[in-house]
Each structure stands twice: as structure tokens, then as C-alpha cells.
Design a protein around this motif. Structure first.
Motif, PDB file in Angstrom:
ATOM      1  N   UNK A  16       0.822  -1.216   0.000  1.00 24.82           N
ATOM      2  CA  UNK A  16       0.000   0.000   0.000  1.00 24.82           C
ATOM      3  C   UNK A  16       0.854   1.263   0.000  1.00 24.82           C
ATOM      4  N   UNK A  17       1.843   1.314   0.876  1.00 24.92           N
ATOM      5  CA  UNK A  17       2.641   2.529   0.972  1.00 24.92           C
ATOM      6  C   UNK A  17       3.635   2.666  -0.183  1.00 24.92           C
ATOM      7  N   UNK A  18       4.048   1.548  -0.762  1.00 25.21           N
ATOM      8  CA  UNK A  18       4.885   1.630  -1.962  1.00 25.21           C
ATOM      9  C   UNK A  18       4.111   2.311  -3.085  1.00 25.21           C
ATOM     10  N   UNK A  19       2.849   1.916  -3.233  1.00 24.20           N
ATOM     11  CA  UNK A  19       2.037   2.536  -4.280  1.00 24.20           C
ATOM     12  C   UNK A  19       1.730   3.996  -3.953  1.00 24.20           C
ATOM     13  N   UNK A  20       1.465   4.284  -2.683  1.00 16.26           N
ATOM     14  CA  UNK A  20       1.169   5.663  -2.293  1.00 16.26           C
ATOM     15  C   UNK A  20       2.344   6.587  -2.598  1.00 16.26           C
ATOM     16  N   UNK A  21       3.557   6.149  -2.276  1.00 23.43           N
ATOM     17  CA  UNK A  21       4.731   7.006  -2.437  1.00 23.43           C
ATOM     18  C   UNK A  21       5.388   6.899  -3.808  1.00 23.43           C
ATOM     19  N   UNK A  22       5.067   5.821  -4.558  1.00 22.50           N
ATOM     20  CA  UNK A  22       5.631   5.651  -5.906  1.00 22.50           C
ATOM     21  C   UNK A  22       4.532   5.242  -6.888  1.00 22.50           C
ATOM     22  N   UNK A  23       3.506   6.080  -7.069  1.00 22.49           N
ATOM     23  CA  UNK A  23       2.381   5.686  -7.927  1.00 22.49           C
ATOM     24  C   UNK A  23       2.776   5.475  -9.390  1.00 22.49           C
ATOM     25  N   UNK A  37       4.952  -1.378  -7.993  1.00 26.32           N
ATOM     26  CA  UNK A  37       4.224  -0.974  -6.783  1.00 26.32           C
ATOM     27  C   UNK A  37       2.719  -1.055  -7.021  1.00 26.32           C
ATOM     28  N   UNK A  38       2.276  -0.611  -8.192  1.00 16.45           N
ATOM     29  CA  UNK A  38       0.847  -0.656  -8.515  1.00 16.45           C
ATOM     30  C   UNK A  38       0.354  -2.100  -8.575  1.00 16.45           C
ATOM     31  N   UNK A  39       1.086  -2.957  -9.251  1.00 19.59           N
ATOM     32  CA  UNK A  39       0.674  -4.353  -9.378  1.00 19.59           C
ATOM     33  C   UNK A  39       0.670  -5.050  -8.021  1.00 19.59           C
TER      34      UNK A  39
END
Length: 160
Positions: free
Chosen positions: A58-65, A70-72
Motif C-alpha cells: 500500500x505505501x509503496x504505491x502511495x509514495x511511488x504511484x 508498486x501498482x501491481x
């Protein structure tokens, strides 16, 4: 993506995993084709590790959208937790005629919250069906493969 969707996802998976941590080890001691018996220490280690992975996704996607990985990873967790509410929780409850720990939070939190996040991602053209299906499959299979290993690690760490 708005940060509150990440917070909702983390809230839902945390409550779901707490419900499982409290009641699943004892529930697993009864003969079942859905769950091999697992001790509290084995399960607690595994569920903490899985929860950390979910937060990492979750936080990987939040900080690196902009990161496809990260999205996958994040949408794979979203989809996997929706499926997890149905298989095994709902199916085990129906077939065993006995409540399977995790069902309530799976149905009332994980399915609606994760579906809302996925819907928002579709509405903003952040994902397509192919990404959701493939990432859910890959993350789901990876988590299923990881769980027995985590149970073994949890048993070894706590028996030392």
C-alpha cells in the motif's frame, strides 16, 4: 490516489488479520480440509508478516504511484483479499456449517473497501482489467505459497 484509500485498505486488512489471529489457531485444531492445525505462535508470525507485506504494498504505491511494480503489488493485494473473503472463509463456513474466523471482517470490510479502491482506480484510468486479474493471481498464489513457509518459520522462531 488519495491517501485515505490506503488508510482504509490498511484498516480493513489489519482488523481482518486481528480477527484471524485471535480465533483461527483454535479453530484450526478441529479436523478440517480447509486448514491444517496451526499453533498461535506459528499463525501470529505468519499473519504479522503478511500484514507487513500488505502495508508495504500500500505505501509503496502511495509514495511511488508511477511504479508499475508498486501498482501491481498493491492491486494484487486488493484483489487477493477480496477472493480470500470468499475462498476460504465463506466457503469453509458454508461447507463446515461453522463460522470460519475472518469471514465477518472479510465480508464487511475487505470486500467493500477493496472493491471501492479498485473502482476508484478504474474510474481514474489507473488500472485495466488485465492488470487486476494478473496481479491478483500472482500475488494470491505467492501469498498461498508463502504461508506454509511462514508457519514453519514462526514455529522455529518461537520454539527457540
Amino acid at each position: 490516489m488519495e491517501y485515505y484509500f490506503i488508510v482504509f485498505f490498511c484498516f480493513a486488512i489489519t482488523l481482518h488479520n486481528i480477527e484471524e489471529a485471535v480465533w483461527l489457531p483454535e479453530w484450526s485444531q478441529h479436523s478440517s480440509k480447509f486448514q491444517k492445525p496451526v499453533t498461535s505462535s506459528e499463525f501470529h508470525f505468519a499473519v504479522i508478516f503478511i500484514t507487513i507485506l500488505a502495508y508495504l504494498a500500500a505505501f509503496s504505491y502511495l509514495f511511488m504511484p508511477e511504479s508499475e511494480l508498486a501498482k501491481w503489488f498493491f492491486i494484487g493485494f486488493l484483489g487477493s483479499m477480496i477472493i480470500n473473503a470468499i475462498f476460504p472463509h465463506l466457503m469453509a463456513t458454508i461447507l463446515m456449517k461453522k463460522y470460519a474466523p475472518g469471514l465477518l471482517t472479510g465480508l464487511l470490510l475487505n470486500i467493500p473497501i477493496n472493491s471501492l479502491v479498485i473502482y476508484q482506480m478504474f474510474s481514474k484510468n489507473l488500472i485495466v482489467w488485465k492488470e487486476l486479474v494478473i496481479s491478483t493471481f500472482v500475488v494470491g498464489i505467492s501469498l498461498l505459497a508463502l504461508i506454509p513457509f511462514l508457519f514453519k518459520m514462526g514455529g522455529k522462531i518461537t520454539s527457540s
